[in-house]
Scaffold this motif. Structure first.
Motif, short mmCIF file in Angstrom:
data_model
loop_
_atom_site.label_atom_id
_atom_site.label_comp_id
_atom_site.label_asym_id
_atom_site.label_seq_id
_atom_site.Cartn_x
_atom_site.Cartn_y
_atom_site.Cartn_z
N SER A 1 48.73 66.78 32.23
CA SER A 1 49.90 67.10 31.41
C SER A 1 50.43 68.48 31.78
O SER A 1 49.66 69.44 31.85
CB SER A 1 49.52 67.07 29.94
N THR B 1 45.88 62.64 31.65
CA THR B 1 46.71 61.59 31.06
C THR B 1 46.41 60.28 31.77
O THR B 1 45.69 60.26 32.77
CB THR B 1 48.21 61.91 31.17
N HIS C 1 48.49 60.54 26.51
CA HIS C 1 47.44 61.55 26.39
C HIS C 1 46.16 61.00 25.79
O HIS C 1 45.09 61.56 25.97
CB HIS C 1 47.94 62.73 25.57
N SER C 2 46.29 59.87 25.05
CA SER C 2 45.10 59.29 24.41
C SER C 2 45.39 57.85 24.02
O SER C 2 46.55 57.45 23.88
CB SER C 2 44.75 60.08 23.15
#
Length: 74
Positions: free
Chosen positions: A13, A20, A48-49
């Motif tokens: 990121s 990511t 990101h998750s």
């Protein structure tokens, strides 16, 4: 709704420098059989998750995030 996703490593990121990932494939795993729903998401988006992916799917499908279950494919 239950989904299974296959992750593809993404770039770090630019904001947080955290790792990511992109989603290669998104499958709804239902009792009536699996359905490929990969077309519902942008394959170039860097998540990101898994939680972010869950919220994105909930918004896209008009559901509560609690109604969306995710698991990563092996």
């Amino acid at each position: 709704m239950q989904f299974e996703f296959r992750r593809h490593a993404g770039a770090p990121s630019p904001v947080t420098d955290a790792a990511t990932f992109r989603v290669d494939r998104l499958i709804e795993t239902a009792a009536r059989g699996p359905a490929d729903l990969s077309h519902l998401i942008d394959p170039s988006y860097e998540y990101h998750s898994p939680r972010e992916l869950r919220w994105h799917l909930a918004e896209r499908l008009g559901l509560s995030p609690r109604a969306v279950r995710l698991r990563e494919a092996a």
